[in-house]
Design an enzyme around this catalytic site. Sequence first.
Site, short mmCIF file in Angstrom:
data_model
loop_
_atom_site.label_atom_id
_atom_site.label_comp_id
_atom_site.label_asym_id
_atom_site.label_seq_id
_atom_site.Cartn_x
_atom_site.Cartn_y
_atom_site.Cartn_z
N GLU A 256 18.49 28.34 -56.59
CA GLU A 256 17.44 28.26 -55.58
C GLU A 256 18.09 28.57 -54.24
O GLU A 256 18.89 27.78 -53.73
CB GLU A 256 16.82 26.86 -55.58
CG GLU A 256 15.60 26.73 -54.69
CD GLU A 256 15.87 25.97 -53.41
OE1 GLU A 256 15.88 26.62 -52.34
OE2 GLU A 256 16.10 24.76 -53.47
N CYS A 295 15.10 25.73 -46.76
CA CYS A 295 14.99 26.96 -47.55
C CYS A 295 13.56 27.47 -47.58
O CYS A 295 13.32 28.65 -47.85
CB CYS A 295 15.48 26.72 -48.97
SG CYS A 295 17.23 26.30 -49.08
#
Length: 684
Positions: A256, A295
């Site tokens: 990720e 993120c």
Amino acid sequence: MSAKLHNYLQGAWIPHDGDGIPQFDAIDGTLIGTCGSEGLDYSSILRYAREVGGPALRKLSFQERGRMLKALALFLSEHKEKYYTLSYRSGATRADSWIDIDGGIGTLFTYASLRRKLPDTPWYLDGEAARLSKAGSFIGHHLMVPKHGVAIHINAFNFPIWGMLEKLSANLLAGMPAVVKPSEVTSYVSELMVRDIVASGILPAGALQLVCGSGVGILNELSEQDVVTFTGSAETGRMLRALPSVIQNSVPFNMEADSLNAIVLAPDGTPGTPTFELFLKEIRREMTSKTGQKCTAIRRIFVPENLIETVQGSLGKMLDQTTLGDPRTEGVRMGPLVSKTQQQEVRQKVRQLLQHSQLVYGDLDQFEVKSASKEKGAFFAPMLLRNDRPLVQTNSHEIEAFGPVSTLMPYRDLAEAIALVNMGKGSLVSTVATTDPAFAQEYVMEAAAYHGRILILNEQSAPESTGHGSPMPLLSHGGPGRAGGGEELGGLRGIKHYLQRTAIQGHPTMLGQITEVYQVGGAQPEVSIHPFRKYFEELVIGETLTTHKHTVTETDIVNFANLTGDHFYAHVDETALEGTPFERRVAHGYWILSKAAGMFVEPRKGPVMLNYGLEECRFTKPVYPGMTIGVRLTAKEKIAQEQRDENDVPKGIVKWLVEVFDQNDETVAIATILTLVKKKSSTI
């Protein structure tokens, strides 16, 4: 907390060797402590997890693991204020830390609750059985069991709590131990929580180990049973995924990575509409929350070309309301970046972005800081860039400044907006602000392949929306391409990363005995005692009650229609059946199910407390007046339930296969019902 962080390895707290890596307060630059991982024997560390933690977890059922997660979540909730206090030193405000701390603990609670969807065994069956032979004596099924390795979690600096707990929630429920490697920049926060987890004694030995330093070499000792999860930069993730130990052992590597997430304002979101205001608020929140160090933060803003000036001015006014400073000070809305190193990194990325964009809000040097020193802390003001030629000047789609920085860009029509969004080459999330379902549908269908999640933002969803940047435990978190190609969370999907799916084949009786779930076609020994007279522990999977028979009459159908008000023509009007599958009036499907219950239920008071629900039901053959039906009731599966308190009755859920058959022994209806059944230790 001591100045020298400890690693928790093989059941002991061990200080690091050497000088270690210094960790600094993001607000004033003072030294917090040092961390290190030099000289660690990763072969022994991973072996301890596989040989001690793995077997202990695999002995527990999904129900027991779920209750373990719940106990841990409750325990950490009682101690969370200390994590908030320390988290300030990473530059996080109270609101920022809520996402990290309460968000992480909340994920534990969510995964603990998912145990209710899982069996009371250490394994579970995935999907439905496959009939592999004509007579049904040879079938197949998919069994999911915990891998016999260790999950290695490599986490980013921005969420030292949530990043750790969201991964642990899944692997612990799955029955797999973990070695957690938080970022060496903020591992002091992770270490504090792990100390409490260890002290609680809730997890079995070997279930959790912690490496606070750089962790260089931690992936060199991987085996074919291990799993790696990584959160961080795409560049680092690609390097780790290409290690020989990962490739040669075919180790699952879930990545990720940061991504260039986008938000799109649809043409209907004009100034003065709620959609326009929500659009601006979402951008401000995502730019300033965690100082843009997420993120999922919004990096690219796309608006109709005729609205770009208005959006630029309105967004600037909103950002003016952001007070930058010491996050412990009242009124401060945004703290510093996590470190001076990160500050320099973001400054460098902004300079690169400015090669193809202009700065329309903010300044690299000229800004005010409240209750702190701008020189000592890692402060960085919100910055809005503008790129008027996004199809040509493409570094806005290629370079990410991991801070409070976003780029505003125009689009001409929906097709161009979609093309621009997809130029990010894969993102964790995008948002479209609109009330136009046609615009939203086209956007979702054409942009979904490039995104792990899409939020449709408008006045209807906003009151309860968790927002663009918040991954939810029940939804998948990850994205294609640049975002890493991985997937975490997603409810039960998250645990499958740590389980092995194996196809098993054999006779239904044998597979039922192995899996402890009755398989259609397996042996159905007749019971001498009505199963509703048996306590939970006494019931045997596969044992069957065959009921008396009943011949269906027209009166049955008419009475049911009058009782329920279900006067559907196929049940009451034989003149209306032309062009239907029915030869004459047909019994209601729900009458068949109700009649079946009346035939198999034991009326006297006994261990069965109540009907808990219906999982599946199919009506496979019409039932007409004159046909004779019977029922086979088979114990299919048992799931023990925990006692909420000492006054709660010990009990469990029993799933029953209900098969209704006709005079030719052909199935006319099949269902799975659930009952709540007392355990023998209880009294009636």
